[in-house]
Scaffold this motif. Structure first.
Motif, PDB file in Angstrom:
ATOM      1  N   PHE A  39      48.217  45.693  39.797  1.00 42.15           N
ATOM      2  CA  PHE A  39      48.166  44.849  38.602  1.00 42.15           C
ATOM      3  C   PHE A  39      49.504  44.123  38.471  1.00 42.15           C
ATOM      4  O   PHE A  39      50.382  44.526  37.719  1.00 42.15           O
ATOM      5  CB  PHE A  39      47.862  45.705  37.375  1.00 42.15           C
ATOM      6  N   PRO A  40      49.681  43.044  39.236  1.00 38.05           N
ATOM      7  CA  PRO A  40      50.967  42.344  39.251  1.00 38.05           C
ATOM      8  C   PRO A  40      51.207  41.533  37.977  1.00 38.05           C
ATOM      9  O   PRO A  40      50.274  41.214  37.242  1.00 38.05           O
ATOM     10  CB  PRO A  40      50.839  41.424  40.468  1.00 38.05           C
ATOM     11  N   ALA A  41      52.458  41.199  37.773  1.00 39.62           N
ATOM     12  CA  ALA A  41      52.816  40.322  36.652  1.00 39.62           C
ATOM     13  C   ALA A  41      52.027  39.028  36.777  1.00 39.62           C
ATOM     14  O   ALA A  41      51.838  38.499  37.869  1.00 39.62           O
ATOM     15  CB  ALA A  41      54.319  40.045  36.666  1.00 39.62           C
ATOM     16  N   GLY A  42      51.537  38.539  35.679  1.00 40.60           N
ATOM     17  CA  GLY A  42      50.762  37.304  35.667  1.00 40.60           C
ATOM     18  C   GLY A  42      49.262  37.506  35.777  1.00 40.60           C
ATOM     19  O   GLY A  42      48.499  36.577  35.565  1.00 40.60           O
ATOM     20  N   ALA A  43      48.843  38.719  36.129  1.00 38.53           N
ATOM     21  CA  ALA A  43      47.406  38.999  36.200  1.00 38.53           C
ATOM     22  C   ALA A  43      46.873  39.255  34.794  1.00 38.53           C
ATOM     23  O   ALA A  43      47.632  39.574  33.871  1.00 38.53           O
ATOM     24  CB  ALA A  43      47.148  40.213  37.093  1.00 38.53           C
ATOM     25  N   ASN A  44      45.577  39.118  34.622  1.00 36.76           N
ATOM     26  CA  ASN A  44      44.913  39.362  33.342  1.00 36.76           C
ATOM     27  C   ASN A  44      43.819  40.400  33.521  1.00 36.76           C
ATOM     28  O   ASN A  44      43.392  40.686  34.635  1.00 36.76           O
ATOM     29  CB  ASN A  44      44.281  38.071  32.813  1.00 36.76           C
ATOM     30  N   VAL A  45      43.353  40.935  32.396  1.00 32.60           N
ATOM     31  CA  VAL A  45      42.227  41.866  32.396  1.00 32.60           C
ATOM     32  C   VAL A  45      41.126  41.259  31.542  1.00 32.60           C
ATOM     33  O   VAL A  45      41.377  40.799  30.425  1.00 32.60           O
ATOM     34  CB  VAL A  45      42.612  43.243  31.821  1.00 32.60           C
ATOM     35  N   VAL A  46      39.907  41.266  32.082  1.00 32.81           N
ATOM     36  CA  VAL A  46      38.750  40.794  31.332  1.00 32.81           C
ATOM     37  C   VAL A  46      37.677  41.874  31.359  1.00 32.81           C
ATOM     38  O   VAL A  46      37.735  42.812  32.157  1.00 32.81           O
ATOM     39  CB  VAL A  46      38.173  39.471  31.906  1.00 32.81           C
ATOM     40  N   VAL A  47      36.712  41.717  30.476  1.00 31.88           N
ATOM     41  CA  VAL A  47      35.535  42.578  30.448  1.00 31.88           C
ATOM     42  C   VAL A  47      34.349  41.717  30.842  1.00 31.88           C
ATOM     43  O   VAL A  47      34.176  40.611  30.314  1.00 31.88           O
ATOM     44  CB  VAL A  47      35.298  43.166  29.040  1.00 31.88           C
ATOM     45  N   ARG A  48      33.540  42.223  31.760  1.00 29.83           N
ATOM     46  CA  ARG A  48      32.328  41.515  32.170  1.00 29.83           C
ATOM     47  C   ARG A  48      31.174  42.502  32.152  1.00 29.83           C
ATOM     48  O   ARG A  48      31.354  43.673  32.480  1.00 29.83           O
ATOM     49  CB  ARG A  48      32.481  40.934  33.574  1.00 29.83           C
ATOM     50  N   GLY A  49      30.003  42.014  31.759  1.00 26.01           N
ATOM     51  CA  GLY A  49      28.868  42.918  31.736  1.00 26.01           C
ATOM     52  C   GLY A  49      27.588  42.275  31.252  1.00 26.01           C
ATOM     53  O   GLY A  49      27.478  41.053  31.122  1.00 26.01           O
ATOM     54  N   SER A  50      26.640  43.155  30.958  1.00 26.01           N
ATOM     55  CA  SER A  50      25.299  42.721  30.550  1.00 26.01           C
ATOM     56  C   SER A  50      25.258  42.206  29.113  1.00 26.01           C
ATOM     57  O   SER A  50      24.243  41.687  28.673  1.00 26.01           O
ATOM     58  CB  SER A  50      24.310  43.876  30.716  1.00 26.01           C
TER      59      SER A  50
END
Length: 133
Positions: A39-50
């Motif tokens: 998880f490098p600097a500049g990365a983001n986290v999203v949620v994906r699903g149904s």
């Protein structure tokens, strides 16, 4: 009397319109992923699903970055609270957290899909580690 009745109707409609959504909070701890270099600097986290289409994502399910989480206090715990239509209460959905790192591409959790049931008045999902059950 007529003005009082109209005022009461306006108050009732206003109260009803505010109860038209359910807040759902996602939260994931990225500490281990950051420590391991995933998880490098500049990365983001999203949620994906149904749930995405039902929650208003015009792009559909299992794609995109509309449901992006943030870490305003820099503790590597990423959270996001989103609105779901109240009519969906009781529905069960599956999802995954995804690291979005534009130069390297998306890194999906490799564990089984996570699940939640939308409940009123709000749904707060438990804090979990990325890619850990």
């Amino acid at each position: 009397m007529k003005k009082l009745l109209i005022l009461a109707l306006i108050i009732l409609v206003s109260a009803f319109s505010f109860s038209q959504s359910i807040n759902i909070t996602f939260q994931v701890d990225m500490t281990i992923q950051a420590f391991e270099g995933n998880f490098p600097a500049g990365a983001n986290v999203v949620v994906r699903g149904s749930f995405q289409s039902d929650f208003g994502d015009p792009g559909g399910n299992w794609q995109g970055n509309l449901f992006q989480l943030s870490d305003p206090d820099d503790d590597t715990v990423y959270t996001g609270t989103f609105n779901a239509p109240a009519s969906l209460a009781g529905n069960t959905y599956i999802f995954k957290y995804v690291i979005v790192n534009p130069p390297a591409g998306d890194n999906w959790e490799s564990i089984s899909d996570r699940q939640f049931t939308l409940t009123t008045p709000a749904t707060i999902l438990p804090l979990v580690y990325f890619n850990k059950i």
